[in-house]
Scaffold this motif. Structure first.
Motif, PDB file in Angstrom:
ATOM      1  N   ALA A  20       0.849  -1.191   0.000  1.00 17.35           N
ATOM      2  CA  ALA A  20       0.000   0.000   0.000  1.00 17.35           C
ATOM      3  C   ALA A  20       0.883   1.238   0.000  1.00 17.35           C
ATOM      4  N   PRO A  21       0.376   2.354  -0.527  1.00 15.01           N
ATOM      5  CA  PRO A  21       1.190   3.574  -0.601  1.00 15.01           C
ATOM      6  C   PRO A  21       1.615   4.084   0.772  1.00 15.01           C
ATOM      7  N   ILE A  22       2.807   4.635   0.848  1.00 16.06           N
ATOM      8  CA  ILE A  22       3.266   5.373   2.024  1.00 16.06           C
ATOM      9  C   ILE A  22       2.919   6.837   1.773  1.00 16.06           C
ATOM     10  N   ALA A  23       1.954   7.347   2.511  1.00 19.52           N
ATOM     11  CA  ALA A  23       1.365   8.658   2.210  1.00 19.52           C
ATOM     12  C   ALA A  23       2.418   9.761   2.148  1.00 19.52           C
ATOM     13  N   LEU A  45       0.974   8.171 -11.115  1.00 22.73           N
ATOM     14  CA  LEU A  45       1.296   8.052  -9.696  1.00 22.73           C
ATOM     15  C   LEU A  45       0.088   7.631  -8.877  1.00 22.73           C
ATOM     16  N   LEU A  46      -1.032   8.306  -9.094  1.00 26.46           N
ATOM     17  CA  LEU A  46      -2.183   8.161  -8.203  1.00 26.46           C
ATOM     18  C   LEU A  46      -3.143   7.071  -8.639  1.00 26.46           C
ATOM     19  N   GLN A  47      -2.945   6.512  -9.820  1.00 27.34           N
ATOM     20  CA  GLN A  47      -3.718   5.348 -10.251  1.00 27.34           C
ATOM     21  C   GLN A  47      -2.740   4.257 -10.679  1.00 27.34           C
ATOM     22  N   ASP A  48      -1.929   3.851  -9.739  1.00 29.37           N
ATOM     23  CA  ASP A  48      -0.851   2.899  -9.978  1.00 29.37           C
ATOM     24  C   ASP A  48      -1.434   1.558 -10.420  1.00 29.37           C
ATOM     25  N   ALA A  49      -0.996   1.096 -11.587  1.00 31.81           N
ATOM     26  CA  ALA A  49      -1.563  -0.132 -12.141  1.00 31.81           C
ATOM     27  C   ALA A  49      -1.236  -1.358 -11.302  1.00 31.81           C
ATOM     28  N   ARG A  50      -0.205  -1.299 -10.476  1.00 33.76           N
ATOM     29  CA  ARG A  50       0.263  -2.501  -9.775  1.00 33.76           C
ATOM     30  C   ARG A  50      -0.124  -2.549  -8.303  1.00 33.76           C
ATOM     31  N   ILE A  51      -0.608  -1.449  -7.755  1.00 34.77           N
ATOM     32  CA  ILE A  51      -1.056  -1.451  -6.356  1.00 34.77           C
ATOM     33  C   ILE A  51      -2.350  -0.659  -6.247  1.00 34.77           C
ATOM     34  N   ASP A  52      -3.121  -0.947  -5.208  1.00 37.90           N
ATOM     35  CA  ASP A  52      -4.363  -0.210  -4.966  1.00 37.90           C
ATOM     36  C   ASP A  52      -4.052   1.117  -4.295  1.00 37.90           C
ATOM     37  N   PRO A  58      -5.945   4.071  -2.595  1.00 33.23           N
ATOM     38  CA  PRO A  58      -7.283   4.427  -2.136  1.00 33.23           C
ATOM     39  C   PRO A  58      -7.761   5.737  -2.758  1.00 33.23           C
ATOM     40  N   GLU A  59      -9.039   5.813  -3.050  1.00 35.84           N
ATOM     41  CA  GLU A  59      -9.568   7.017  -3.681  1.00 35.84           C
ATOM     42  C   GLU A  59      -9.377   8.242  -2.793  1.00 35.84           C
ATOM     43  N   THR A  60      -9.430   8.050  -1.472  1.00 33.80           N
ATOM     44  CA  THR A  60      -9.220   9.191  -0.568  1.00 33.80           C
ATOM     45  C   THR A  60      -7.814   9.758  -0.717  1.00 33.80           C
ATOM     46  N   LEU A  61      -6.819   8.873  -0.837  1.00 31.94           N
ATOM     47  CA  LEU A  61      -5.442   9.349  -1.018  1.00 31.94           C
ATOM     48  C   LEU A  61      -5.286   9.992  -2.390  1.00 31.94           C
ATOM     49  N   GLU A  62      -5.880   9.402  -3.409  1.00 33.93           N
ATOM     50  CA  GLU A  62      -5.806   9.981  -4.743  1.00 33.93           C
ATOM     51  C   GLU A  62      -6.342  11.412  -4.748  1.00 33.93           C
ATOM     52  N   LEU A  63      -7.501  11.615  -4.163  1.00 30.18           N
ATOM     53  CA  LEU A  63      -8.094  12.952  -4.149  1.00 30.18           C
ATOM     54  C   LEU A  63      -7.267  13.925  -3.317  1.00 30.18           C
ATOM     55  N   ALA A  64      -6.710  13.450  -2.194  1.00 29.61           N
ATOM     56  CA  ALA A  64      -5.878  14.313  -1.356  1.00 29.61           C
ATOM     57  C   ALA A  64      -4.622  14.749  -2.107  1.00 29.61           C
ATOM     58  N   MET A  65      -3.998  13.831  -2.840  1.00 27.34           N
ATOM     59  CA  MET A  65      -2.780  14.169  -3.574  1.00 27.34           C
ATOM     60  C   MET A  65      -3.077  15.037  -4.792  1.00 27.34           C
ATOM     61  N   LYS A 118      -3.631 -10.052 -13.647  1.00 24.45           N
ATOM     62  CA  LYS A 118      -4.153  -9.833 -12.286  1.00 24.45           C
ATOM     63  C   LYS A 118      -4.364  -8.354 -11.987  1.00 24.45           C
ATOM     64  N   HIS A 119      -3.730  -7.468 -12.774  1.00 23.92           N
ATOM     65  CA  HIS A 119      -3.886  -6.037 -12.539  1.00 23.92           C
ATOM     66  C   HIS A 119      -5.115  -5.451 -13.237  1.00 23.92           C
ATOM     67  N   GLN A 120      -5.721  -6.204 -14.138  1.00 29.87           N
ATOM     68  CA  GLN A 120      -6.809  -5.626 -14.929  1.00 29.87           C
ATOM     69  C   GLN A 120      -8.018  -5.190 -14.095  1.00 29.87           C
ATOM     70  N   PRO A 121      -8.453  -5.945 -13.075  1.00 32.04           N
ATOM     71  CA  PRO A 121      -9.583  -5.452 -12.272  1.00 32.04           C
ATOM     72  C   PRO A 121      -9.286  -4.102 -11.603  1.00 32.04           C
ATOM     73  N   ARG A 122      -8.065  -3.907 -11.140  1.00 26.31           N
ATOM     74  CA  ARG A 122      -7.684  -2.620 -10.537  1.00 26.31           C
ATOM     75  C   ARG A 122      -7.762  -1.506 -11.573  1.00 26.31           C
ATOM     76  N   ILE A 123      -7.251  -1.780 -12.770  1.00 31.73           N
ATOM     77  CA  ILE A 123      -7.276  -0.782 -13.838  1.00 31.73           C
ATOM     78  C   ILE A 123      -8.716  -0.439 -14.208  1.00 31.73           C
ATOM     79  N   TRP A 124      -9.568  -1.432 -14.220  1.00 30.73           N
ATOM     80  CA  TRP A 124     -10.989  -1.226 -14.519  1.00 30.73           C
ATOM     81  C   TRP A 124     -11.628  -0.283 -13.485  1.00 30.73           C
ATOM     82  N   THR A 125     -11.243  -0.456 -12.222  1.00 31.21           N
ATOM     83  CA  THR A 125     -11.751   0.425 -11.165  1.00 31.21           C
ATOM     84  C   THR A 125     -11.305   1.865 -11.395  1.00 31.21           C
TER      85      THR A 125
END
Length: 507
Positions: A274-277, A404-411, A413-420, A473-480
């Protein structure tokens, strides 16, 4: 027919043999065959063991001689490998019984005693003939390396690599395997008493079929053809205070670099990662600082040589999104008709008019966690070490923030994306009164939809064309991520098209 390529080496000890096999491992891939010939005790098994341990990243890995089992398999990080010993084989027909005729697809084969079944050997192979050199020491060996068929080019490259390392003073450095990526590049960490550096092997990109307006895909979307863009962009970033690796030694024509080693401090932690904020904050700040000032299109590369950064134009962006109907949709049993495909292109061409008209900056393209190293000893945004930028283009600033904020290989969180995203826009607005947050948010949504559409197609292609199913395995994340961006009002039309024609990936 390609003439064989041969060169000879004196190997003073087993360490020198291990260095040779590590260097060769940097240049080969799935489907390649390496034969090891020589008398009893010449060091064939020791050479094979050294390569297997290097590829496994484990110096203590048990690698028994396959003299009695005939065949030993290894599931290594880069590719599966089979280690065979043909000493007890009396006839080539026996190879079918042990699984070597035909050779397994998608593996590297290390074969000792190839002379026991010469008729079964592939035309394209590398042979390493080892022999004792007792006059030079009890563990000294001579090696004659010969490339046959297509492998002749690999042996030529191995010779050039050995000469490059010797000239740079790293011939005796310890080699440590590093993970690669989806490209033709490969890497090793070199260790000497004075520290660590990174060896980059970046061969000239081979041309693919010219099916995109008369160009191969790489040229159509402006991917780097050789190592020169990496050097030019690295120098350009460092001159402006950003942390790109220093280039210590370079062979621009051959595509070999020895660069600064940033270490391995990541921007993610945990399992699943998970991202280190705090580190994502620094990365957002770094992008805001990079985008604050106009950046040049032409950069110096060497005396009397410059590099022109290509534009991430509408045609390139359209070619990228075209991977969805070309690869992803057929995989989901939804291959589009010509009319549906034409509608897709028309909608995207209209949508991409806005990024085409936006201010241009350097776009690194893969500015995400696997390519970012945390440099804690440095200050402010210089803490963000950037290691992958050879495909940089001139394009909209929003693109790298999406990476950066929609990293294809890790989730992320939308809250962190919006904050950044908010943090970045505030930083831009603080230094530029004309910065328009609403317009930037719209560009962010468009570039998110473009990038994630491309990634769905890219990962489907990596699976089906290149035999790399691990990317699926990354495709569902990308779809989100894609559906997040499609919620923006500016994308309402294309959102409806996707809802009608594009199935979600397999969970």
């Amino acid at each position: 027919m390609t003439e064989p390529s041969t060169f000879s080496l004196a190997l003073a000890n087993e360490t020198a043999t291990a260095h040779l096999m590590a260097d060769l491992a940097l240049l080969i891939g799935a489907g390649d065959v390496v034969t090891l010939s020589g008398d009893l005790g010449a060091g064939k098994t020791a050479a094979a063991r050294a390569m297997i341990r290097y590829l496994a990243g484990d110096e203590t890995l048990e690698v028994p001689s396959p003299t009695f089992t005939l065949l030993q398999g290894y599931d290594l990080p880069s590719y599966p490998l089979v280690h065979a010993d043909l000493y007890r084989v009396n006839d080539a027909s026996e190879l079918e019984e042990i699984g070597l005729a035909p050779l397994p697809e998608g593996v590297v084969a290390l074969i000792e005693w190839p002379e026991r079944a010469p008729a079964a050997l592939p035309a394209d192979r590398i042979d390493i003939a080892l022999s004792h050199r007792p006059a030079l020491g009890s563990t000294a060996r001579a090696a004659v390396i010969t490339g046959y068929g297509k492998a002749a080019a690999q042996v030529e490259r191995l010779k050039a690599l050995r000469e490059f390392l010797d000239d740079a003073g790293y011939a005796d450095a310890k080699r440590q395997r590093m993970p690669g990526d989806a490209s033709t590049r490969s890497y090793a960490r070199l260790a000497r008493n004075d520290g660590f550096v990174i060896l980059m092997n970046s061969p000239k990109r081979p041309d693919g079929p010219a099916i995109y307006e008369g160009k191969p895909y790489s040229a159509a979307v402006h991917l780097a053809e050789d190592v020169k863009p990496f050097v030019a962009i690295a120098n350009g970033l460092r001159e402006r205070g950003f942390s790109a690796p220093a280039i210590h030694h370079a062979d621009l024509d051959a595509g070999f670099l020895i660069t600064e080693d940033f270490g391995s401090a990541s921007f993610v932690e945990g399992d699943p990662p998970a991202p280190i904020a705090e580190r994502y904050q620094a990365a957002a700040d770094m992008l805001a600082a990079l985008h604050r000032h106009p950046l040049p299109e032409v950069l110096p590369l060497a005396p009397q040589i410059t590099y022109t950064i290509p534009a991430f134009d509408t045609d390139a962006l359209l070619t990228e999104v075209g991977l969805m109907p070309e690869w992803y949709m057929p995989d989901r049993n939804a291959a589009p008709s010509n009319a549906v495909r034409a509608e897709f292109v028309t909608m995207w061409r209209e949508l991409l008019a806005k990024p085409a008209a936006a201010a241009k900056t350097w776009v690194m393209r893969d500015f995400h966690s696997p390519n970012l190293i945390w440099l804690d000893a440095r200050a402010d945004f210089a803490k963000v070490g950037i290691i992958d930028f050879q495909d940089a283009v001139l394009g909209p600033a929003a693109y790298d923030l999406v990476s950066l904020l929609q990293d294809a290989r890790i989730d992320v969180p939308e809250t962190l994306e919006l904050a950044m995203l908010t943090r970045y826009m505030k930083a831009r607005l603080a230094s530029d009164d004309s910065f328009d947050p609403a317009a930037f948010a719209e560009l962010y949504a468009i570039m998110s939809a473009q990038r994630n559409t491309r990634l769905l197609g890219t990962f489907a292609r990596l699976n089906r064309r290149d035999g790399k199913p691990q990317y699926l395995k990354h495709q569902p994340r990308i779809w989100t991520y894609l559906n997040r961006s499609l919620d923006h009002p500016a994308l309402s039309g294309i959102r409806a098209w996707y809802a009608a024609h594009v199935p979600p990936p397999v969970p």
